[in-house]
Write an enzyme that holds these catalytic residues in place. Structure first.
Site, PDB file in Angstrom:
ATOM      1  N   TRP A 130       0.874  -1.182   0.000  1.00  9.36           N
ATOM      2  CA  TRP A 130       0.000   0.000   0.000  1.00  9.36           C
ATOM      3  C   TRP A 130       0.908   1.228   0.000  1.00  9.36           C
ATOM      4  O   TRP A 130       1.801   1.339   0.851  1.00  9.36           O
ATOM      5  CB  TRP A 130      -0.861  -0.058   1.269  1.00  9.36           C
ATOM      6  CG  TRP A 130      -1.817   1.070   1.457  1.00  9.36           C
ATOM      7  CD1 TRP A 130      -2.736   1.516   0.566  1.00  9.36           C
ATOM      8  CD2 TRP A 130      -1.960   1.875   2.641  1.00  9.36           C
ATOM      9  NE1 TRP A 130      -3.452   2.557   1.123  1.00  9.36           N
ATOM     10  CE2 TRP A 130      -3.002   2.796   2.392  1.00  9.36           C
ATOM     11  CE3 TRP A 130      -1.328   1.909   3.885  1.00  9.36           C
ATOM     12  CZ2 TRP A 130      -3.408   3.736   3.325  1.00  9.36           C
ATOM     13  CZ3 TRP A 130      -1.747   2.842   4.817  1.00  9.36           C
ATOM     14  CH2 TRP A 130      -2.770   3.739   4.535  1.00  9.36           C
ATOM     15  N   ASP A 211       0.381  -5.034  10.005  1.00  8.28           N
ATOM     16  CA  ASP A 211      -0.671  -4.064   9.695  1.00  8.28           C
ATOM     17  C   ASP A 211      -1.902  -4.819   9.212  1.00  8.28           C
ATOM     18  O   ASP A 211      -1.907  -5.371   8.108  1.00  8.28           O
ATOM     19  CB  ASP A 211      -0.185  -3.078   8.625  1.00  8.28           C
ATOM     20  CG  ASP A 211      -1.225  -2.012   8.335  1.00  8.28           C
ATOM     21  OD1 ASP A 211      -2.036  -1.712   9.237  1.00  8.28           O
ATOM     22  OD2 ASP A 211      -1.241  -1.482   7.210  1.00  8.28           O
ATOM     23  N   LYS A 246     -12.867  -0.736   7.463  1.00 10.83           N
ATOM     24  CA  LYS A 246     -13.554  -1.661   6.553  1.00 10.83           C
ATOM     25  C   LYS A 246     -14.506  -2.580   7.303  1.00 10.83           C
ATOM     26  O   LYS A 246     -15.636  -2.762   6.885  1.00 10.83           O
ATOM     27  CB  LYS A 246     -12.546  -2.516   5.780  1.00 10.83           C
ATOM     28  CG  LYS A 246     -11.159  -1.925   5.611  1.00 10.83           C
ATOM     29  CD  LYS A 246     -11.060  -0.942   4.492  1.00 10.83           C
ATOM     30  CE  LYS A 246      -9.680  -0.292   4.509  1.00 10.83           C
ATOM     31  NZ  LYS A 246      -9.429   0.557   3.383  1.00 10.83           N
TER      32      LYS A 246
END
Ligand code: LMR
Length: 398
Positions: A130, A211, A246
């Site tokens: 990311w 993460d 999310k």
């Protein structure tokens, strides 16, 4: 005065969202940002969140400053979700957890902490990762390197290369790992591979920074946390950043957590103090609203159960879209292998399209995906999946 200020070209993911919003074509499809949309193409408000909102709103409550580390119930919620409800490491008070402003806030506080207390550490991220991982660590003056991860040619993890790379890193170097639903490739390690990675992390004295932004979207809440729990079992000190954006569909509330697993309660207490100080230096304390929702949903047994069911329903809809897209593409583009679509986990699929093909999807078909070929499968639904498959077939053919 500002003549030397450089132009900011914008963020590759968030900038794409702005472009999509500005597009007036009726058949546009947003497969860019990592956001779950439901079958109707709408951002859902989870039922468990609605109930929590009602409890907060009645009566309308005051808004005090929260502690620097956020609400105790938010912190407890993070801990139990990540490490397991009755995890010995929690009973031993060896985890320092703060509530953070989203997963990004957790990464930022962690990066600042690492820069201050491990000034010689380099942070290694997967190639690819990311994009904001790199920006956040570099923004905290931590040097960033890349470890081999994804092989475009075979759509799989370059596991041997990755492991060999870790074996030559230095003590206290940080390895940033995605426990599940790798962003951007969707390709995860098996539990056996995790065992090997964690063994090398331990042998080399590396700092694992896990993460986890998509817990529950891979296999299930517990399996998705396997690398974290296994690392704890192996006695590894560890950083864990988690996000509720999310899995609670609370993107704009910015709720997450940072946990640091320490060898002793006494060290955890000192680490906790320093994390608080870091928060004070950056933004003082987190906001109230999202933290209260997390607190209520995570700590009410019934709401928690309802929540898990709602996450699994999102997960299953994404999986169904993966299969559907794969079968339509297989029919339309014979000779090309689309197995990767169902081997990948979570919201993302690395499609292997070239930047030119991605650009054509955007300009000719109003289909938005990230230029590195990452597609957010959660933006597909029964109404647009054929349209997307047809468009992909078209750009692949010509
Ligand atoms: C993504 O990867 O699309 C999300 O994590 C959203 C973001 O902030 O980039």
């Amino acid at each position: 005065m500002f003549a030397s200020i450089e132009f900011y070209a914008g963020d590759p993911i968030l900038g794409l969202m702005d472009k999509y919003n500005a597009d007036s074509r009726a058949d546009k499809v947003n497969l860019g940002v990592g956001v779950y949309y439901d079958e109707a193409g709408k951002l859902p408000v989870l039922e468990c969140v609605k109930t929590a909102e009602e409890r907060i709103a009645d009566p309308i409550s005051p808004r005090p400053y929260l502690p620097m580390a956020g609400l105790p119930g938010h912190r407890k919620g993070c801990q139990e979700l990540l490490f397991g409800k009755d995890a010995p490491v929690l009973q031993e008070n060896r985890v320092a957890t703060i509530a953070t402003i989203g997963g990004s806030g957790a990464l930022k506080v962690g990066a600042e902490f690492i820069n201050k207390w491990f000034p010689h550490a380099k942070c290694y991220v997967s190639d690819p990762t990311w994009g904001n991982h790199i920006a956040i660590f570099e923004g905290s003056d931590v040097e960033v390197g890349k470890y081999p991860y994804y092989d475009n040619a075979t759509s799989s993890v370059k596991f041997d290369e990755m492991l060999a790379f870790f074996k030559q890193l230095n003590k206290d170097d940080v390895v940033l790992l995605h426990p599940c639903c790798h962003n951007p490739t969707g390709m995860d390690l098996t539990q056996e591979q995790w065992d090997q990675v964690l063994t090398v992390v331990k042998e080399r004295g590396l700092i694992a920074f896990m993460d986890i932004a998509y817990q529950g979207f891979g296999e299930d809440m517990d399996s998705d946390a396997y690398p974290i729990r296994k690392g704890v079992e192996m006695g590894l000190p560890m950083f864990v950043s988690n996000s509720y954006s999310k899995n609670l569909s609370l993107y704009g509330e910015r709720v997450g957590g940072l946990s640091v697993v320490c060898p002793s309660e006494e060290e955890a207490a000192r680490v906790f103090g320093q994390l608080n100080f870091t928060v004070r230096q950056i933004y003082s304390s987190p906001p109230t609203h999202g933290g209260r929702i997390v607190d209520i949903v995570m700590n009410d047994e019934q709401l928690h159960e309802q929540w898990v069911g709602e996450v699994y329903a999102m997960r299953d809809r994404i999986k169904a879209m993966r299969s559907k897209l794969k079968s339509v593409l297989e029919a339309k583009v014979p000779g090309r292998n689309f197995d990767y679509l169902t081997r990948q986990n979570g919201m993302f699929s690395f499609t292997g399209l070239t930047p030119e093909q991605v650009e054509r999807l955007q300009s000719e078909f109003a289909i938005y995906m990230v230029s590195n070929s990452r597609m957010c499968v959660a933006g597909l639904n029964e109404n647009n999946v054929d349209y997307v498959a047809n468009a992909m077939a078209e750009v692949l053919a010509n």
